[in-house]
Structure formats: structure tokens, C-alpha cells
Motif scaffolding. Structure first.
Motif, PDB file in Angstrom:
ATOM      1  N   LEU A   1     117.601  43.072  33.193  1.00  0.00           N
ATOM      2  CA  LEU A   1     117.997  44.453  33.487  1.00  0.00           C
ATOM      3  C   LEU A   1     118.695  44.544  34.847  1.00  0.00           C
ATOM      4  CD1 LEU A   1     117.693  46.873  31.680  1.00  0.00           C
ATOM      5  CD2 LEU A   1     115.677  47.540  32.973  1.00  0.00           C
ATOM      6  N   ALA A   2     118.213  43.753  35.798  1.00  0.00           N
ATOM      7  CA  ALA A   2     118.853  43.714  37.117  1.00  0.00           C
ATOM      8  C   ALA A   2     120.296  43.222  36.964  1.00  0.00           C
ATOM      9  CB  ALA A   2     118.073  42.808  38.056  1.00  0.00           C
TER      10      ALA A   2
ATOM     11  N   TYR B   1     115.601  37.910  39.695  1.00  0.00           N
ATOM     12  CA  TYR B   1     116.361  38.973  39.027  1.00  0.00           C
ATOM     13  C   TYR B   1     116.333  38.771  37.514  1.00  0.00           C
ATOM     14  CZ  TYR B   1     117.968  40.020  43.716  1.00  0.00           C
ATOM     15  OH  TYR B   1     118.008  40.354  45.043  1.00  0.00           O
ATOM     16  N   GLU B   2     115.777  39.745  36.804  1.00  0.00           N
ATOM     17  CA  GLU B   2     115.670  39.646  35.349  1.00  0.00           C
ATOM     18  C   GLU B   2     116.891  40.304  34.705  1.00  0.00           C
ATOM     19  OE1 GLU B   2     115.318  43.467  35.912  1.00  0.00           O
ATOM     20  OE2 GLU B   2     114.023  42.136  37.049  1.00  0.00           O
TER      21      GLU B   2
END
Lengths: 405, 89
Positions: free
Chosen positions: B44-45, B41-42
Motif C-alpha cells: 500500500l505504501a 514499506y508494504e
């Protein structure tokens, strides 16, 4: 010697066929994907028909992580890209990541996603707008998502010139191959059959309001009265011929041999529309004469004035009934940036199978001196083809494709 | 509006709704100290997840709170700290 750009893989997501084989069987069989809109209730809109890619469920093809962040056009494009890579026998992990790029066309971006977030904004408030709206709507998003998913980090970009963009992207892919890239994934996929996208299309004033799927989109017919929009398109694997040979490719579809693009003069100027010039530039670039072209895939606007311009341009370049002309997009609707790449795919499939697909439902108007392939597919040896595409506002593009056998 | 404690099960559910399920290890009691980026999960997530936590739990999280909480444990603690502050006021 300049490097040659050859097509080694084709991925198709079309209203009348999912996958290139399905599409080609349907297209040669005259099977249409046009029908009443099912993605929303079109009852209150003046135009109610579209070419929809039915039965597509993104969850069946893509990882869960990609679903909340992608518009439908991107989901279709990612699957089309998978098909194209598989068809070309490319495992992207085995090739240098900076040697592979992605250049797609987009005519409108991710309308359906954007509509949902605008609805959230105005009905619930800004805190309900998805963070993914930041890129999910964007013209370049198909290029970006394909690049990220497949680790293709070479030169990439997006072309935005309405329907002509589909050819402009392929030409840019060829340009990048000539500059030294080994492989460019190129083409276009659009999908904006949602109320917001529909209203935008209606504003263009060129949609057919017929409710009969077989009478709604009739280019070059006396009854031409606008077009039916559709969703989908095609993606192609375009490679440097030498690089493809090195990785063991033995059979290619053909070569992107020539390209020309022009812009129309100001409306009312009285000067000639520039489509003819685009064809001539593309032929010149290809080093082929009009007599060497075996088929023309027409833009087929189905607006009488635009049909007249196109028929005149084709007749002036190729002579009266001088070349078979076809418009299989009569079975899919006009797909925005996806239309011309799908025609390019069809042209290569015509070369491979020796069949020119028909222009469905059309009776040629006596006004045009075209050898239009109607009703039934035509057996023919196809070694060279021209694909035409025009975009709203004056864009004209032409490509010349050639078999390499 | 939910209230009370923000649990790992809440985080897991909201993360899946916001950003989908990762191919790798899932958020769970066993991965409380694994960084989100390793879980797939980056930023933005996490931004989208944070916004959904705010809506559901009626709190406000600074962007810096989100980005200073690289693991599930850190984020859960930050959310619960915020819940305590808001319940007290």
C-alpha cells in the motif's frame, strides 16, 4: 468455574486529561475540557462547543510510518493503547501473540481523514486520493492498527452501536476471555471534530447550541438542551484473572462482573423503553442485588425525554435516591464509542481512590428522584459500580464492575 | 510538473511524503538493491508512492510495474523508462 475477566491496565486520552492520572485529577477537581472548537472555524455552524484533546501531536508519540496512514482517532487510540499496556506492565513481545486480542468500539470511523480525501477527490481528482483511505476511515481500523503495532494476533473485532458500543466491546472482551484468550485490549476512542463529522452530528438533532461551556451540557437539569460532543476515550487491558496472576500481576483494578444489553421497542409503540431491563440483566449476570451497587455512571443524554427515561430506569431498579449517580462526561462531552470505556475507567479509579467524581455544572431538576453527585466529589467506599450507555436508534447497554480486593 | 530524470533522492522524498520514514535503513544509494519490504514499506505504501510519482512526473505507471519493481533500483529504472517513452511520444 467460569474464568474471571479483570482489568489490569487503563489508558486515557480525554479532553480534560491526557493519561489516567491527569484525567482523574481533573475530573475530581471539576475541571472541564469543553470549549469553543479550535480544530476548524465553527462560526457558520449552529453548535460551536466541543471537548477537544488539546496539545496532542501524533509525531511526538508515534513512528513516522504510521502518520500518513492514520486518522486522528487512530493516533489517539494507539497512544491510549500504549498507556494501557504500560499501566498493566505488559510487554507484548513476551506473551504468546495469539493469546492477545483487540476489541474496540467505533461510532463513526475516521471522519477527518475521509473528509480530506473526499476534498482531494472532488477538487483535484481520483488520482489525488490516498491509497490509505482504503482502511484509514474504517470502523475496525483502531483495532487493526493496535493489533499490528503490538503484535496482538488473537481474536479481535469491532463493535458499532454508537455510544453503547463502548460497553458492548468490553463485554465481547470478557466473552473472549471466557473462551480462552488470556488478554484482550478493549475500549473505544472516537474523534470526529471536523466539518464533515460535525455536520453528521448536527443531523442527529441532539447537539447543544449554547455558547457557554458551563451551561451547554446539563443532563438531568431543568435547562437540559442537548449535549456537547467530544473526542477521545479509554482503552483497557482485560485479562483472565488466572493468566494475570501467572504473569506476576499483584494488583488489579477490578472485575468486569456483569453485562446486559437491550434494544428499545419501536417508537410510538407505547411499550416501556428497554434501559431498565438492560440494568436488570447486567445485575443478574453479575449475581449482585441493586443494594450492593455503590455508584451508577449515567449515560446522561441531556435531552429531556432521554433523561426522563434514564432517571426512571435508575429509580425503578435502585429505588428513590437509592444509589449515588454521576456523569463526569459533563466535563468531556459525549465521546461516542469512547464515552463508556472512559466511564468504566472512572469507576475503577473511584474504587481505587474512594472518590465519586461530580457531575459538573448541573442543578438536579426537581422532576428526578436521583441522588446525583453534583458540584463536589463525594468520598465513598466504592466496591461495585454500574456504567450505562445508550446509542442512537435504541441501543441500551449496562455493565457491572466490581473490585476484587 | 517535474521533468527529466527520476533520481534516488526523488524516490526518497516522495516515499517519505507518501508513507513516512521507516525505522530501518532508508532508501539511499547504499540500499538500491534492498527490497522495499525489508526497508519497511508494504504494497500500500508503494501504491501511494506510485500515485504521487505519477502526479509529480506526469506519467502513468501500471500497478504491475509497481509490484514488479521490488527494489529502489528497479522502481527508479521503471519510472525513467516510462519518462523516456513519454518524452519520445
Amino acid at each position: 468455574m467460569t474464568s474471571r475477566a479483570v482489568v489490569t491496565g487503563i489508558g486515557v486520552v480525554s479532553p480534560n486529561g491526557f493519561g489516567a492520572e491527569d484525567y482523574w485529577t481533573a475530573t475530581c477537581g471539576g475541571k472541564s475540557g469543553i470549549g469553543r472548537i479550535t480544530r476548524f472555524d465553527p462560526q457558520r455552524y449552529p453548535a460551536r462547543l466541543a471537548g477537544e484533546v488539546s496539545g496532542f501531536s501524533a509525531e511526538d508519540h508515534l513512528p513516522s510510518r504510521l502518520i500518513p496512514q492514520t486518522d486522528r482517532m487512530t493516533q489517539l487510540a494507539l497512544v491510549g493503547a500504549d498507556h494501557a499496556l504500560a499501566d498493566a506492565g505488559v510487554s507484548t513481545g513476551d506473551l504468546p501473540e495469539f493469546g492477545m486480542g483487540v476489541v474496540t468500539a467505533s461510532s463513526c470511523g475516521g471522519f477527518e481523514f475521509g473528509q480530506g480525501e473526499l476534498q482531494n477527490l472532488w477538487s483535484k481528482g481520483g488520482q489525488y486520493v490516498s491509497a490509505y483511505q482504503s482502511f484509514a476511515w474504517f470502523y475496525a481500523v483502531n483495532t487493526g492498527q493496535i493489533s499490528i503495532r503490538n503484535g496482538m494476533r488473537g481474536p479481535s473485532g469491532v463493535l458499532v452501536s454508537d455510544q453503547a458500543g463502548g460497553l458492548d466491546a468490553i463485554a465481547q472482551a470478557r466473552r473472549l476471555i471466557r473462551k480462552g484468550s488470556d488478554l484482550i485490549l478493549s475500549g473505544g476512542v472516537d474523534a470526529s471534530i471536523c466539518p464533515w463529522g460535525w455536520v453528521a452530528q448536527l443531523a442527529g438533532g441532539r447537539l447543544s447550541t449554547s455558547e457557554q461551556p458551563d451551561r451547554a451540557y446539563l443532563p438531568f437539569d431543568t435547562d437540559a438542551a442537548g449535549h456537547v460532543p467530544g473526542e477521545g476515550g479509554a482503552l483497557l487491558i482485560i485479562e483472565d484473572a488466572e493468566a494475570a496472576r501467572r504473569r506476576g500481576v499483584t494488583r488489579v483494578y477490578g472485575e468486569i462482573r456483569g453485562y446486559g444489553s437491550t434494544f428499545d421497542p419501536r417508537p410510538g409503540s407505547g411499550r416501556e423503553p428497554a434501559l431498565r431491563k438492560a440494568i436488570e440483566i447486567a445485575l443478574d449476570d453479575a449475581g449482585l442485588s441493586p443494594g450492593e451497587i455503590d455508584v451508577v455512571f449515567a449515560d446522561a443524554a441531556a435531552v429531556p425525554e432521554l433523561d426522563r427515561v434514564e432517571a426512571t430506569a435508575i429509580t425503578e431498579v435502585f429505588g428513590r435516591r437509592g444509589v449515588p449517580v454521576t456523569a463526569p462526561k459533563t466535563m468531556t462531552g459525549r465521546l461516542g464509542s469512547g464515552a463508556a470505556p472512559l466511564d468504566v475507567a472512572a469507576a475503577f479509579l473511584a474504587m481505587r481512590t474512594g472518590v465519586i467524581p461530580p457531575t459538573a455544572n448541573v442543578t438536579l431538576s426537581p422532576e428526578y428522584d436521583l441522588d446525583l453527585v453534583t458540584t463536589l466529589p463525594r468520598r465513598a467506599s466504592v466496591n461495585a459500580a454500574v456504567v450505562l450507555a445508550r446509542g442512537h436508534g435504541g441501543f441500551n447497554s449496562a455493565v457491572v464492575l466490581r473490585s476484587t480486593d | 510538473m517535474a521533468s527529466g530524470e527520476f533520481t534516488v533522492q526523488d524516490l526518497k522524498r516522495i516515499l517519505h511524503e507518501a508513507a513516512g520514514e521507516s525505522d530501518g535503513a532508508d532508501v539511499d544509494v547504499g540500499t538500491m538493491d534492498t527490497e522495499f519490504i525489508e526497508l519497511g514499506y508494504e504494497s500500500l505504501a508503494l501504491l501511494e508512492t506510485g500515485s504521487r510519482i505519477e502526479r509529480e512526473f506526469g506519467i502513468t505507471l501500471d500497478d504491475s510495474t509497481l509490484f514488479d519493481s521490488p527494489t529502489p533500483r528497479a522502481l527508479i529504472e521503471a519510472v525513467n523508462a516510462q519518462l523516456t517513452v513519454q518524452e519520445a511520444s
